[in-house]
Design a protein around this motif. Structure first.
Motif, short mmCIF file in Angstrom:
data_model
loop_
_atom_site.label_atom_id
_atom_site.label_comp_id
_atom_site.label_asym_id
_atom_site.label_seq_id
_atom_site.Cartn_x
_atom_site.Cartn_y
_atom_site.Cartn_z
N SER A 102 17.80 -6.23 1.96
CA SER A 102 19.18 -6.70 2.03
C SER A 102 19.34 -7.74 3.13
N THR A 142 19.80 -7.66 -1.88
CA THR A 142 21.09 -6.97 -1.88
C THR A 142 22.00 -7.66 -0.87
N ILE A 143 23.21 -7.97 -1.29
CA ILE A 143 24.14 -8.69 -0.42
C ILE A 143 24.77 -7.75 0.60
N CYS A 172 28.84 -14.70 0.36
CA CYS A 172 28.10 -15.00 -0.87
C CYS A 172 27.89 -16.50 -1.06
N PHE A 176 24.26 -18.01 -1.62
CA PHE A 176 23.90 -18.66 -2.88
C PHE A 176 23.51 -20.12 -2.66
N HIS A 180 19.60 -20.09 -3.71
CA HIS A 180 19.63 -20.00 -5.18
C HIS A 180 18.34 -20.51 -5.82
N TRP A 186 19.91 -10.77 -7.64
CA TRP A 186 20.86 -10.41 -6.59
C TRP A 186 21.58 -9.12 -6.97
N THR A 188 25.00 -6.95 -5.78
CA THR A 188 26.24 -7.15 -5.01
C THR A 188 26.44 -6.09 -3.94
N ILE A 239 20.20 -17.81 -11.10
CA ILE A 239 20.36 -16.55 -10.41
C ILE A 239 21.09 -15.55 -11.31
N ILE A 241 23.17 -11.84 -11.34
CA ILE A 241 23.96 -10.96 -10.48
C ILE A 241 24.07 -9.58 -11.12
#
Length: 482
Positions: A102, A142-143, A172, A176, A180, A186, A188, A239, A241
């Protein structure tokens, strides 16, 4: 019509997963701010039974006070921040094809609200991602993984405020724009449905109704991830999500109709998180749950449109154990857990249910008809170093072998399973109990619960087994001595 095959596809990604807050350490280095994980103290006064589900984040008003006598393991982790190149060399030797970790939010935005990111933090992730790619390992990022800035909790009440949506969207956008071309997959939010661990970030003094505030905060996370998907469309299919669930689907306690219906309704409230993310709307069962519990959730027309137009590309989830739902308990708490008499448990009390993984994979695929990515699975155990220096962990090999067999069966059932991440390729600090004794890795780290040790890395017996599995793309799950 193509005949189904009981084998892993050639494109299958074999990998491993960690979280920044459990591994990186360096909690105050290079401009990093404080996150909620930095205040998770190890409590050696707790018995093992008490530590089974010890929550990462409380809602106490004094949650961010540092006790000078306490040890905060996530502040030092396993020093991955300084040792990542050494660890990635081991991951390369292991044969990992992907690696999930992350972005620590506070390493990039110390408070979460800055107009410009902390370049020192970004440079660390530049180097980490480049090192993975140099070793032919696909980064899966992981964001948000329980690393909310404490500032957002203190000032906004975390996800209880729509201002946190704006902070996340800005986060984000920076990620990105920068990555990217290097990161395809990715996630969220880590385990968005695991509410007792989730980084919702409000304190007890910031709400008069904890359950209502919980689901209002979850709704704001739904909106935030839809905004992330909207931003990602700018990059076409470069990418992908996905959202992530902790698999909490459970078996009925008995075949009594009351247990079957109760279990179905309780499981629906676990499906809710996938339903909104993958289908783009709140189903009727959720609206009924809100009404029956007098929950007034603010969902605007703009929110509804955003959710509908920005569904996720794939579903990822963790799988460790199954539970049973007992109608007599009448508890919708996801952490309410009755024992299944037909299953054995790990030493931390988690039921071992490989067949349940096949069930979960089929349920998710039947429901969403989208690619699935199993991004966490493994067993926590106490490992011992033998007199010859070896670390024999046949219990880990047995657990993984039986789960891999059921993954094969699910693929034969027609499930589109695109990858697997072992939790974890290397020992890290436990998310729930902040201890090191609960080890998941196939690589041992010399560190104990109080922070003592050399941090030396050693390969366990399971390292060589998992390496063989990857080399054969799961065709041979037997174990060969090193």
């Amino acid at each position: 019509m193509n005949d189904p095959k009981k084998e892993f596809p050639n494109t299958f990604l074999w990998g491993g997963a960690i979280a920044a807050n459990q591994a990186e350490g360096a909690y105050d280095a290079d401009g990093k701010g404080l996150s909620i994980a930095d205040f998770h103290a190890y409590k050696n006064s707790l018995s093992k039974d008490d530590r089974l589900e010890h929550a990462t984040l409380s809602v106490a008003d004094k949650m961010f006070e540092t006790n000078s006598d306490a040890y905060y393991p996530k502040r030092s982790g396993i020093d991955f921040y300084h040792r990542y190149k050494e660890d990635i060399r081991l991951f390369k030797e292991l044969g990992l094809q992907c690696f999930r970790t992350s972005f620590n939010w506070t390493r990039i935005f110390p408070k979460g609200i800055e107009a410009s990111p902390n370049e020192e933090g970004l440079r660390f992730y530049d180097a980490l991602i480049d090192e993975l790619l140099l070793n032919d390992i696909e980064p899966v990022m992981t964001i948000s993984h329980y690393e909310m800035p404490t500032y957002l909790v203190e000032e906004y009440g975390g996800w209880l405020s729509r201002k946190t949506i704006d902070a996340y969207e800005h986060f984000c956008r920076v990620l990105f724009d920068r990555y990217h071309k290097k990161v395809k997959y990715w996630i969220t939010f880590n385990q968005i449905n695991l509410l007792s661990f989730n980084s919702l970030g409000f304190k007890e003094s910031q709400t008069n109704h904890v359950l209502e505030s919980t689901y209002q905060s979850v709704h704001h996370q739904f909106v935030a991830q839809a905004k992330a998907k909207k931003l990602a469309k700018k990059y076409s299919e470069d990418i992908l999500i996905g959202t992530m669930l902790s698999d909490k689907i459970a078996h009925p306690a008995t075949c009594k109709p009351e247990d079957v219906l109760f279990s179905y309704r309780k499981n629906q409230m676990e499906y809710l998180f996938g339903d909104v993310a993958m289908r783009g709307y709140y189903p009727g069962y959720a609206l009924r749950f809100f009404a029956e519990n007098q929950l007034d959730i603010n969902i605007t027309k703009d929110d509804e449109l955003l959710l509908r137009e920005n569904t996720m590309d794939y579903l990822s989830f963790s799988y460790y154990y199954t539970k049973i739902n007992d109608s007599e308990k009448n508890s919708f708490s996801p952490m309410d857990k009755s024992k299944n008499p037909y299953l054995k448990s790990s030493e931390w009390g988690w039921e071992i249910d490989p067949l349940g993984l096949r069930t979960a994979l089929n349920q998710y695929y039947d429901r969403y008809q989208c690619p699935l990515f199993l991004t966490e699975n493994g067993i926590g155990a106490t490992d011992q170093i033998a007199a010859d220096g070896s670390i024999y962990d046949p219990y880990r090999i047995d657990y993984l072998q039986k789960h891999f067999e059921q993954m094969k069966e699910a693929i034969y059932d027609g499930v589109d399973l695109i990858g697997y991440c072992l939790w974890s390729p290397i020992d890290i600090v436990s998310c729930s109990s902040a201890e090191m004794a609960k080890r998941y890795g196939v690589i041992y780290v010399d560190l104990d619960n109080e922070g003592n040790g050399t941090l030396e890395r050693k390969k366990k017996e399971s390292f060589y087994w998992y390496k063989h599995v990857i080399q054969t793309n799961g065709d041979d799950l037997s174990f060969t001595q090193k």
